[in-house]
Design a protein around this motif. Structure first.
Motif, PDB file in Angstrom:
ATOM      1  N   PRO A  53      11.914 -28.263 -50.586  1.00  0.00           N
ATOM      2  CA  PRO A  53      12.924 -27.740 -49.663  1.00  0.00           C
ATOM      3  C   PRO A  53      13.208 -26.052 -50.258  1.00  0.00           C
ATOM      4  O   PRO A  53      13.029 -25.904 -51.426  1.00  0.00           O
ATOM      5  CB  PRO A  53      14.296 -28.365 -50.002  1.00  0.00           C
ATOM      6  N   GLY A  54      13.322 -25.503 -49.187  1.00  0.00           N
ATOM      7  CA  GLY A  54      13.480 -23.680 -49.717  1.00  0.00           C
ATOM      8  C   GLY A  54      12.263 -23.161 -49.730  1.00  0.00           C
ATOM      9  O   GLY A  54      12.231 -21.897 -50.032  1.00  0.00           O
ATOM     10  N   PHE A  55      11.104 -23.701 -49.943  1.00  0.00           N
ATOM     11  CA  PHE A  55       9.754 -23.032 -49.746  1.00  0.00           C
ATOM     12  C   PHE A  55       9.104 -22.916 -48.365  1.00  0.00           C
ATOM     13  O   PHE A  55       8.928 -23.880 -47.809  1.00  0.00           O
ATOM     14  CB  PHE A  55       8.974 -23.653 -51.005  1.00  0.00           C
ATOM     15  N   ASP A  56       8.945 -21.550 -48.042  1.00  0.00           N
ATOM     16  CA  ASP A  56       8.599 -21.530 -46.841  1.00  0.00           C
ATOM     17  C   ASP A  56       7.042 -21.572 -46.439  1.00  0.00           C
ATOM     18  O   ASP A  56       6.364 -21.220 -45.189  1.00  0.00           O
ATOM     19  CB  ASP A  56       8.862 -20.287 -46.038  1.00  0.00           C
ATOM     20  N   GLY A  57       6.378 -21.629 -47.689  1.00  0.00           N
ATOM     21  CA  GLY A  57       5.046 -21.615 -47.640  1.00  0.00           C
ATOM     22  C   GLY A  57       4.356 -20.199 -47.929  1.00  0.00           C
ATOM     23  O   GLY A  57       5.156 -19.327 -48.127  1.00  0.00           O
TER      24      GLY A  57
END
Length: 344
Positions: A304-308
């Motif tokens: 969660p919270g990591f957009d790639g």
């Protein structure tokens, strides 16, 4: 909910650096022999005598494991010899070496050397279990002292002094006559779960098809294949699997079968949570036994919270000291710090 587990991540603040290097600058006469200790300012030697000019050319150390405050194991693809003062002779070391900071000596494992009937041995991962005083070993090999064992995994028991075949068996390709390779290990000591990643398609103990990622529960002697088409990421770096207080993180490039929503940022991190549950067991007559079994269930999600990221990811690391509870993510043109906070 990636809330922290009670797993403790502590250390001295020093980093063991391994690789394939002799020194740190051109005019230096200090020979590191591919391993050193970094304190945040300076790289210092770790003991003496691991290098032997006649035997250790091309020495490559690929992995290290701390076994308490005084002991370090390193492994890779190398052959050398060291002086054993207790035996008053030189002894050979093949691919795995043990350093004790009190005695300041390098020595081989007491009994057992990793070998291979068809390949050049490379040990790629170590995981130390302080509760059971055992060292898990993964890599490219299929024998110990020339006697065949299930490929890719082995275990060293400190109390007995023996390196032996792993109790969980080994790794193979779909054609079980072809050996698999273990490339990464992470151990959850509290839960007794060993996570194994590698180039394999089958678990030899169960003969189960499993594509490259599995969990071995030590107490239950039970394998669970973790390969999940919806959350498959293909490794793009050597440090792409990490056990964190929030679960197991695996970084890489998403496969076409996944549920990852952003095709423009295909490099991301999958998060695995393990939950211990009690299960009813059946006997051979399909009747419920009185003794229930305890083993883990595993659930995948995206971090969660990591957009790639639009470029490859190479490494994950847990924070230390004032950064405890944070996870650092490194890749091409990226260094990021991830943390989780509950919001009311």
């Amino acid at each position: 909910n990636p809330s922290p587990s009670p797993t403790s991540f502590e250390g001295s603040g020093e980093l063991i650096v391994v690789g394939a290097f002799d020194t740190t600058y051109r005019n230096s006469q200090v020979q590191y022999c591919s391993v050193g200790k970094w304190d945040g300012v300076m790289l210092s030697k770790l003991g003496e005598g691991l290098c032997n000019s006649a035997l250790s050319k091309g020495m490559k150390i690929t992995t290290a494991a701390l076994a308490g405050p005084q002991d370090v194991y390193v492994a890779g693809s190398f052959q050398t010899q060291v002086w054993n003062g207790d035996r008053h002779e030189f002894v050979k070391i093949y691919n795995i070496a043990h350093y004790n900071a009190v005695n300041q000596v390098w020595l081989p494992l007491k009994i057992g050397q990793i070998t291979c009937s068809w390949c050049t041995v490379t040990v790629l991962a170590l995981a130390w279990d302080s509760k059971r005083r055992q060292l898990h070993v993964a890599g490219k090999f299929n024998a110990i002292d020339g006697r065949n064992v299930p490929a890719g995994l082995a275990i060293y028991d400190l109390d007995s002094g023996h390196l032996v075949a792993h109790p969980g068996g080994g790794l193979s390709m779909r054609n079980s006559t072809q050996d698999g390779v273990g490339t990464a290990l992470q151990l959850d000591e509290e839960s007794g779960v060993l996570y194994v990643m590698g180039s394999f398609e089958r678990l030899t103990a169960t003969y189960e098809i499993c594509m490259g990622l599995a969990a071995y529960e030590i107490k239950a002697d039970r394998w669970t294949c973790l390969a999940d088409a919806a959350h498959t990421v293909l490794p793009t770096g050597g440090g792409n699997m990490l056990l964190t207080p929030y679960g197991l993180m695996v970084a890489g490039k998403v496969a076409e079968s996944t549920t990852w929503p952003d095709g423009d940022r295909p490099y991301t991190i999958a998060l695995l949570k393990a939950t211990l549950k009690t299960h009813s067991s059946e006997n051979d007559d399909d009747h419920i036994d009185d003794q229930p079994e305890e083993y883990h269930e595993f659930d995948w999600s995206w971090l969660p919270g990591f957009d790639g990221h639009d470029e490859p990811l190479h490494a994950l690391a847990n924070g230390f000291g004032s950064h405890a509870g944070n996870v650092f993510i490194a890749g091409d043109n990226l260094v990021a710090k991830w943390s989780y906070q509950l919001r009311s």
